[in-house]
Design an enzyme around this catalytic site. Sequence first.
Site, PDB file in Angstrom:
ATOM      1  N   ARG A  17       0.835  -1.204   0.000  1.00 13.97           N
ATOM      2  CA  ARG A  17       0.000   0.000   0.000  1.00 13.97           C
ATOM      3  C   ARG A  17       0.871   1.256   0.000  1.00 13.97           C
ATOM      4  NH1 ARG A  17      -2.364   0.651   4.810  1.00 13.97           N
ATOM      5  NH2 ARG A  17      -3.713  -1.143   4.627  1.00 13.97           N
ATOM      6  N   TYR A  69     -13.619  17.759 -16.428  1.00 12.54           N
ATOM      7  CA  TYR A  69     -13.965  16.342 -16.564  1.00 12.54           C
ATOM      8  C   TYR A  69     -15.105  16.024 -15.581  1.00 12.54           C
ATOM      9  CZ  TYR A  69     -13.308  11.298 -16.583  1.00 12.54           C
ATOM     10  OH  TYR A  69     -13.503   9.953 -16.684  1.00 12.54           O
ATOM     11  N   ASP A 141      -4.825  19.126 -15.196  1.00 10.53           N
ATOM     12  CA  ASP A 141      -5.146  17.765 -15.620  1.00 10.53           C
ATOM     13  C   ASP A 141      -4.634  17.652 -17.059  1.00 10.53           C
ATOM     14  OD1 ASP A 141      -6.316  15.458 -16.670  1.00 10.53           O
ATOM     15  OD2 ASP A 141      -8.062  15.592 -15.345  1.00 10.53           O
TER      16      ASP A 141
HETATM   17  C1  LIG Z   1     -10.440   9.662 -17.793  1.00 18.24           C
HETATM   18  C2  LIG Z   1     -10.099  10.964 -17.195  1.00 18.24           C
HETATM   19  C3  LIG Z   1      -9.951  11.109 -15.801  1.00 18.24           C
HETATM   20  C4  LIG Z   1     -10.215   9.976 -14.839  1.00 18.24           C
HETATM   21  O1  LIG Z   1      -9.353   8.928 -14.996  1.00 18.24           O
HETATM   22  P1  LIG Z   1      -9.722   7.394 -14.662  1.00 18.24           P
HETATM   23  O2  LIG Z   1      -8.440   6.703 -14.944  1.00 18.24           O
HETATM   24  O3  LIG Z   1     -10.849   7.007 -15.588  1.00 18.24           O
HETATM   25  O4  LIG Z   1     -10.133   7.329 -13.238  1.00 18.24           O
HETATM   26  C5  LIG Z   1      -9.583  12.347 -15.316  1.00 18.24           C
HETATM   27  N1  LIG Z   1      -9.402  13.399 -16.134  1.00 18.24           N
HETATM   28  C6  LIG Z   1      -9.557  13.297 -17.474  1.00 18.24           C
HETATM   29  C7  LIG Z   1      -9.349  14.513 -18.324  1.00 18.24           C
HETATM   30  C8  LIG Z   1      -9.911  12.088 -18.054  1.00 18.24           C
HETATM   31  O5  LIG Z   1     -10.074  12.001 -19.385  1.00 18.24           O
END
Ligand SMILES: *Cc1c(COP(=O)(O)O)cnc(C)c1O
Length: 353
Positions: A17, A69, A141
């Site tokens: 973990r 998102y 992001d």
């Molecule tokens: C898919 C996505 C996420 C989330 O990721 P997961 O791996 O599906 O949990 C977050 N931000 C963006 C821009 C995404 O496309």
Amino acid sequence: MTSTFQTGNPDGFDYTRSGNPNFRMLDACVAALEGGQYATCFASGVSAITAVVSSLKSGDLILAEENLYGSTYRMFERVFAKFGLKVAYVDLSRGENWGEIERQRPLLVWLESPTNPLLKILDIAGISAVAAQAGAAVLVDNTFASPFLQRPLELGATLSLSSTTKYINGHSDCLGGAVATNDPAWQERMVFAQKALGLQPSPFDAWLTTRGQRTLALRMERHSANALELAGWLEKHPRVRSVRYPFLPSHPQHELARRQMGAGSGIFIAELAGTLEQALEFCRSLQLFTLAESLGGVESLVCHPASMTHASVPPEVRRGVGIGDGLLRFSAGIEDGADLRADLETALARIYA
Ligand SMILES: *Cc1c(COP(=O)(O)O)cnc(C)c1O
């Protein structure tokens, strides 16, 4: 693959973990790709988001770009709002709104660029400079661009977050997430969150992602070349109302995209002239683009936001933010570009026969 380690081992592992050799390899790769000092891997992109948000406390403010998102928005509003986290939303693609950072003094500014699904481009360097003045950290992001095409830390962001499920792994065979930073205090919070909240990936998934990222450069070049060609072709098609792709001159932030991204990435959106039913029929007629959620894998995908990712949003609200019934989001894979184009051509000819 192990859950535990013999006490006193020279690498300092104790329990998976809080660390595993496969995590260390992936962390080092992601940090190098992002041009950062540190990175921490998580079980998914959403786990990575959880790690960042859980490090804030009741009363803290996040100032977020309004086109986020969906799962990020849901986590802010349906999970962390209960614990007193405050989130304000603004259109950060408009420079005149950057003053809100100075005015509202958030702890964290939350960006996404390009955004999902509208592919807005935010000025990471410009916003980071304003945030630095106001003492706010900036998270980007970076999932849609991937660190091969865009390195937010080099543009002044504090944290660069990825859903490695998408481009970094690139083979649609496991979920994962990562957060890169140059800030030791934020890094410590990420390591703590991984352990304290149980956000760690499976060692095997970390290994798969490390293997997947070895071809990131080659894949991103092909994804971008295919998307540029297909988007440019679709834009000229009489049945296509509009196309948006960051590296086409028709994109409203085309100049900015060229400044902060190495190429346009593999995602483009197109609005077909016609009904919701025709848009779905078009998707079902495609042979090489699979109708599915997700993006960034080697296989081409198509998504119909009005009936899939944004189905729960009322139609008037959807249209208001630019998600019409005929809007489609394409994730160009690494297949032969001419084959992909022929597939789109055949499906268009079929619905408009
Ligand atoms: C898919 C996505 C996420 C989330 O990721 P997961 O791996 O599906 O949990 C977050 N931000 C963006 C821009 C995404 O496309």
